[in-house]
Design an enzyme around this catalytic site. Sequence first.
Site: not given
Lengths: 176, 620
Positions: B25, B87, B184, B206
């Site tokens: 992850d 990210k 994810e 999420d």
Amino acid sequence: MFQQDYFELFGLEQTFELDRDVLMHRYRDLQKATHPDKFANGPEQERRIALQRAGQINSAYQTLKDPLSRAQYLLSLSGVESVLEQTTIRDIEFLEEQMELRETLADIRNDADPQGSIFHFLADLNKREKTYFNQLSKLLSNADEAALIQANDLTLRLQFVRRLQQEAEAVEEDFF
Amino acid sequence: MALLQISEPGQSRAPHQHRLAVGIDLGTTNSLVASVRSGSAETLADVDGQHILPSVVRYLGDSGVVVGSVAREAASEDPQNTVVSVKRMMGRGLAEVVNAGLPYDFTGSDSAVPRMHTACGAVSAVEVSAEILKVLRDRAVETLGGDLDGAVITVPAYFDDSQRQATKDAARLAGLKVLRLLNEPTAAAVAYGLDRGSEGIHVVYDLGGGTFDVSVLRFSRGVFEVLATAGDSALGGDDMDEAIVDWIMNELDIVDPDHYLKRRLSRLARDAKEQLTDVEQVVLEGKMADDSDWELLLERSQFNDLIEAQIRKTLIPCRRALRDADVQLEDIKDIVMVGGSTRVPRVREAVAEFFNTEPLVDIDPDKVVAIGAAIQADALVGNKPDDEMLLLDVIPLSLGLETMGGLTEKVIARNTTIPVGRAQEFTTFKDGQTAMSIHVVQGERELVSDCRSLARFELRGIPAMVAGAARIRVTFQVDADGLLSVMAEEQTSGVKSAVEVKPSYGLADGEIETMLRESMDYAADDVAARALREQQVEADRVLEALAAAVQADGEALLSKDEFAIIDQAAANLGEMRNGTDPQAIKKAIESVDAVTAEFAARRMDASVRRVLAGQKLDDI
């Protein structure tokens, strides 16, 4: 086998009415047999073939599960669509009605209760959509060309309705 | 049969040997690595027992690079050399990152990938992410006791093609074999679904450090089918911190803070946010520029007000996903909460109100994605040959082409299940036109300028015809990772042009190879040895698979002559495999591929027929 039509690919008759559960179950089992993840550990060639085949099955499923695209696909198989490629709707009454609906939607933005009005507007569109689909089902169970031409006309109307739905949903999001 | 003798004992792996695979992850704030060990998936800890690796990279010049909490501690002392939340920059162009108010000193490069100046030279977001991945890879190699056979890397479901490609590049740069990019929320659903074996419709909410995703899935008979996904790839816990920072600056009349102060305030804000999960109020304190002390009281209700607009921004995608999935609220079995930001009480409350049901929070929201990824990695690498599990994911954003007048023509609609192939025909609009430029875009808007530009390429050599006579067929192929390749062909002449979609903001071809060569991990000898090993592994894979295929279906699907040709190509490959020339092995694999293509296609068709035959019996 790559030349098969989408109905054959799923082992189904070429009909407008179909059992969604049967379609879904076949789809899943076909994916279990062809999905590239099932070949992740195999040689590249297998993965490539799996990718193409699973992609084709997904395209087919996408086309068959929605009644509008299914109808359009049936018409394209019958060759009617290509004959009528350039057709636009000439029914003045229908076009006027669409204009009115569009105006109603534009006015909703300034409405006292936009959310409530949008809700009713969408419900009305859904009703229209349903009526068209019922007519479409009858026409498509008929093989003669006149019926198919009428069916083609209905798919064009349905496209108008769909577009309007999308616009109404966009307006709804703005007010959420 | 000669073929079966080709893989001599001892050369290929024993079929039941456990292969080492991990799920990673790669998060905005934190990253984790997990693996399936003795049947259960768990996250792996570093030597200090820490599972979570903060996604922070500090460049120290001659003393190298540090990653994790040590780097995070330095974030406010050394903001320009310490990269946080990288990210958010993945797959982004210079203009996009420059306007984001980040402390880094950006420059463009040949491939339009922005680079940050650091004590170790200019680095791209891909390289920064690769540093994080290398630390996790080393941790896994150490813990599992061997080289990794493959990794599943998770990405936000709402990541576009450029962001996905950038993530895959980073993994390659870190020396990982990517089995799959996994969304994810899908990973989280796998972790929950398999844990409970609960069939039905699930929603995964999420909210991470910098991204928000919502997915609606149907889980039935081992198949996880994503029905729709929506989100915002620039919304997360970072923005909550930012809202607190703005509030502090407003309260203290700070205007125009420097990067050092901003990082310090961010740190304070993050701590305050985390504390407010458990307590009703927190005191924030610090020093003004003139060294005087300041103190502010932040109550949870005030904090809730500060983030209300952000939470609302997550509910719009929730509605869109439900609508696209054609699912009613009452159809939903449960809501799974994922991502550290779902610890914020107001977030849980708002989600419970919206879905009218209490969300599930029993698997650690920080770890659930890595655990799901590890389960999928274990299956993909072949440790569970009889496993029925299958993940069917979708593309989050529509793919299309630019047409006349700067309008987008959609070729593949959002929320279409992948992999998928679609073709569309276009024509020329001028008499005698011999070239056509093709512009691939991703997004929902009608104007090309409002969508993300993925790639541009030209189809040349179209025979001169009157306008509208040429038939140009553009084929889009999206693989299971959500990555696109495009091919264009003029139908009457067969003129072809194909592109791997290298995103407009992606690294240019060869850049990754150059970086790999330059990186300290691979000395020159290493590169050659690695190339040979890779080809040998692939050769074994091909031979093993072929032997199995011939044994299963050779008799039914191959003529004697066909078999003889395949057998010869395989024998040749077996010979080359034991040599030392990677190029020769590669060539031999290609010849085997060529002579077995038809056989492989027949086998696939046969298995499809078997499925249908079985189905028809079921229907009766």
